[in-house]
Scaffold this motif. Sequence first.
Motif, PDB file in Angstrom:
ATOM      1  N   ALA A 133       0.961  -1.245  -0.151  1.00  0.00           N
ATOM      2  CA  ALA A 133       0.095  -0.016   0.014  1.00  0.00           C
ATOM      3  C   ALA A 133       0.891   1.331  -0.067  1.00  0.00           C
ATOM      4  CB  ALA A 133      -0.934  -0.112   1.154  1.00  0.00           C
ATOM      5  N   GLN A 134       1.711   1.246   0.853  1.00  0.00           N
ATOM      6  CA  GLN A 134       2.929   2.554   0.980  1.00  0.00           C
ATOM      7  C   GLN A 134       3.490   2.663  -0.228  1.00  0.00           C
ATOM      8  OE1 GLN A 134       2.079   4.535   3.460  1.00  0.00           O
ATOM      9  NE2 GLN A 134       0.678   3.151   3.920  1.00  0.00           N
ATOM     10  N   GLY A 135       3.852   1.457  -0.714  1.00  0.00           N
ATOM     11  CA  GLY A 135       4.783   1.309  -2.102  1.00  0.00           C
ATOM     12  C   GLY A 135       3.828   2.230  -3.208  1.00  0.00           C
ATOM     13  N   LEU A 136       2.868   1.602  -3.350  1.00  0.00           N
ATOM     14  CA  LEU A 136       1.786   2.087  -4.346  1.00  0.00           C
ATOM     15  C   LEU A 136       1.688   3.779  -4.103  1.00  0.00           C
ATOM     16  CD1 LEU A 136      -0.935  -0.670  -4.770  1.00  0.00           C
ATOM     17  CD2 LEU A 136       0.797   0.162  -6.550  1.00  0.00           C
ATOM     18  N   TYR A 137       1.503   4.196  -3.013  1.00  0.00           N
ATOM     19  CA  TYR A 137       1.365   5.520  -2.453  1.00  0.00           C
ATOM     20  C   TYR A 137       2.541   6.343  -3.213  1.00  0.00           C
ATOM     21  CZ  TYR A 137       1.013   9.543   0.616  1.00  0.00           C
ATOM     22  OH  TYR A 137       1.015  10.985   1.145  1.00  0.00           O
ATOM     23  N   VAL A 138       3.673   5.721  -2.828  1.00  0.00           N
ATOM     24  CA  VAL A 138       4.977   6.584  -3.335  1.00  0.00           C
ATOM     25  C   VAL A 138       5.100   6.597  -4.815  1.00  0.00           C
ATOM     26  CG1 VAL A 138       7.505   6.162  -3.514  1.00  0.00           C
ATOM     27  CG2 VAL A 138       6.217   6.098  -1.096  1.00  0.00           C
ATOM     28  N   LEU A 139       4.725   5.432  -5.402  1.00  0.00           N
ATOM     29  CA  LEU A 139       4.791   5.429  -6.850  1.00  0.00           C
ATOM     30  C   LEU A 139       3.780   6.117  -7.549  1.00  0.00           C
ATOM     31  CD1 LEU A 139       5.764   1.563  -6.993  1.00  0.00           C
ATOM     32  CD2 LEU A 139       7.401   3.673  -7.413  1.00  0.00           C
ATOM     33  N   GLY A 140       2.756   6.725  -6.832  1.00  0.00           N
ATOM     34  CA  GLY A 140       1.778   7.731  -7.676  1.00  0.00           C
ATOM     35  C   GLY A 140       0.479   7.949  -7.086  1.00  0.00           C
ATOM     36  N   LEU A 141       0.268   7.232  -6.317  1.00  0.00           N
ATOM     37  CA  LEU A 141      -1.223   7.193  -5.526  1.00  0.00           C
ATOM     38  C   LEU A 141      -1.273   8.386  -4.726  1.00  0.00           C
ATOM     39  CD1 LEU A 141      -2.589   3.536  -4.909  1.00  0.00           C
ATOM     40  CD2 LEU A 141      -3.027   5.200  -6.814  1.00  0.00           C
ATOM     41  N   LYS A 142      -0.121   8.967  -4.205  1.00  0.00           N
ATOM     42  CA  LYS A 142      -0.160  10.186  -3.451  1.00  0.00           C
ATOM     43  C   LYS A 142      -0.434  11.184  -4.102  1.00  0.00           C
ATOM     44  CE  LYS A 142       4.829  11.318  -4.102  1.00  0.00           C
ATOM     45  NZ  LYS A 142       6.163  11.406  -3.345  1.00  0.00           N
ATOM     46  N   HIS A 143      -0.676  11.069  -5.554  1.00  0.00           N
ATOM     47  CA  HIS A 143      -1.064  12.424  -6.189  1.00  0.00           C
ATOM     48  C   HIS A 143      -2.516  12.104  -6.526  1.00  0.00           C
ATOM     49  CE1 HIS A 143       3.066  13.663  -6.261  1.00  0.00           C
ATOM     50  NE2 HIS A 143       3.427  12.493  -6.950  1.00  0.00           N
ATOM     51  N   VAL A 144      -3.150  11.109  -6.201  1.00  0.00           N
ATOM     52  CA  VAL A 144      -4.797  10.819  -6.319  1.00  0.00           C
ATOM     53  C   VAL A 144      -5.442  11.505  -5.086  1.00  0.00           C
ATOM     54  CG1 VAL A 144      -6.285   9.451  -6.974  1.00  0.00           C
ATOM     55  CG2 VAL A 144      -4.026   9.075  -7.641  1.00  0.00           C
ATOM     56  N   ALA A 145      -6.272  12.266  -5.418  1.00  0.00           N
ATOM     57  CA  ALA A 145      -7.195  13.068  -4.014  1.00  0.00           C
ATOM     58  C   ALA A 145      -8.075  12.025  -3.648  1.00  0.00           C
ATOM     59  CB  ALA A 145      -8.025  13.887  -4.697  1.00  0.00           C
ATOM     60  N   TRP A 214     -14.527  21.022   1.603  1.00  0.00           N
ATOM     61  CA  TRP A 214     -14.458  19.493   1.359  1.00  0.00           C
ATOM     62  C   TRP A 214     -13.556  18.797   2.700  1.00  0.00           C
ATOM     63  CZ3 TRP A 214     -10.998  15.287   0.961  1.00  0.00           C
ATOM     64  CH2 TRP A 214     -11.622  13.883   0.800  1.00  0.00           C
ATOM     65  N   LEU A 215     -12.299  19.418   2.794  1.00  0.00           N
ATOM     66  CA  LEU A 215     -11.613  18.847   3.787  1.00  0.00           C
ATOM     67  C   LEU A 215     -12.257  19.202   5.324  1.00  0.00           C
ATOM     68  CD1 LEU A 215      -8.228  20.357   2.705  1.00  0.00           C
ATOM     69  CD2 LEU A 215      -8.806  17.974   3.033  1.00  0.00           C
ATOM     70  N   ASP A 216     -12.978  20.034   5.286  1.00  0.00           N
ATOM     71  CA  ASP A 216     -13.837  20.417   6.920  1.00  0.00           C
ATOM     72  C   ASP A 216     -14.994  19.132   7.124  1.00  0.00           C
ATOM     73  OD1 ASP A 216     -12.338  22.490   7.693  1.00  0.00           O
ATOM     74  OD2 ASP A 216     -13.636  24.089   6.918  1.00  0.00           O
ATOM     75  N   GLN A 217     -15.603  19.102   5.850  1.00  0.00           N
ATOM     76  CA  GLN A 217     -16.353  17.897   6.007  1.00  0.00           C
ATOM     77  C   GLN A 217     -15.979  16.626   6.376  1.00  0.00           C
ATOM     78  OE1 GLN A 217     -18.133  16.840   1.954  1.00  0.00           O
ATOM     79  NE2 GLN A 217     -20.253  17.046   2.894  1.00  0.00           N
ATOM     80  N   VAL A 218     -14.875  16.356   5.603  1.00  0.00           N
ATOM     81  CA  VAL A 218     -14.157  14.950   6.162  1.00  0.00           C
ATOM     82  C   VAL A 218     -13.711  15.137   7.361  1.00  0.00           C
ATOM     83  CG1 VAL A 218     -12.333  13.032   5.505  1.00  0.00           C
ATOM     84  CG2 VAL A 218     -13.593  14.575   3.795  1.00  0.00           C
ATOM     85  N   LEU A 219     -13.205  16.175   7.724  1.00  0.00           N
ATOM     86  CA  LEU A 219     -12.791  16.187   9.218  1.00  0.00           C
ATOM     87  C   LEU A 219     -13.774  16.069  10.214  1.00  0.00           C
ATOM     88  CD1 LEU A 219      -9.943  17.048  10.557  1.00  0.00           C
ATOM     89  CD2 LEU A 219     -10.820  18.887  10.849  1.00  0.00           C
TER      90      LEU A 219
END
Length: 301
Positions: A133-145, A214-219
Amino acid sequence: MTELRTSKPRAAQVGTAGGLLRLSRPRQWHKAAIVFAAPAAAGALTVPAVVLRATLAGIGFVLLAASIYAVNDLRDAPDDRRHPRKWSRPVAAGAISPPVALAFGVSAAVAGLIIAGALGWATFGLAVAYLLAQGLYVLGLKHVAVVDLMIVALGFVLRAAAGATATGLPVSQWFLLVSLFGAMFLVTGKRKAEYVAAGNAITRPVLAAYSVAWLDQVLTVSLVGTAFVYGLWAFQYIHHDTYRELLAVSFLPFLTGLLRYALLVSTGRGEEPERELFRDRVLLAAGLTWVTLLTIGLYLA
């Protein structure tokens, strides 16, 4: 610009050992302490064997995280060199060469998986899931909202679950849900604080896909979820003995801490929750009161 150019050579003079230590980000190691959450909630931290196995699990996940940091810094080095703060990271600054960083990342991953495997197949499976999961995050998913928030939160949940499997303790639905909602609350708060602090100079690309509303809503959703699930767990101890009833009382400082952190986030603070805990007196007092009530309720009952 002159200061930047004269500072980079000095950063490159850091020894290999020091560079690798910085590459593994010691300031983030405390996150692995969540493996003690399940043993603590089960009242098992007085059992030496449990503490030992939880400690080993924590070390294993520190190594896994270090491997992810190495790959992240290796991949982002070109962009980091142009970043106002990240240019001093070991790979970007030239303190650690790409081949050494890659070798370190692979070695740390293998060592972490070996330790997790020694604690049982369930813990090994969680470690593999964390690494993927963290590897996929680093490889590109960290840019997917949205996906970036979920993966970071998932990392906390997997480590918390590993603390249970490594020690052979049962995991309740309350524990997992509090871990999930609590992680989402902290991660979203961190993103909100980054967003507010960045203003018009957003340095994390994914932030551009978010809005404050949106961030406030999720928070809010994650705060309510965390408080509600924790309350369901805590209030089941009403009408037990006096000490156990303190677990229900612990809901008050727990909720106070959540609301206080949400307030700090709304003012642009909270980018580093662990620092805010010691900077804000109300948050610190709420945290200490909560821990005290939990300790008495779980270990003196």
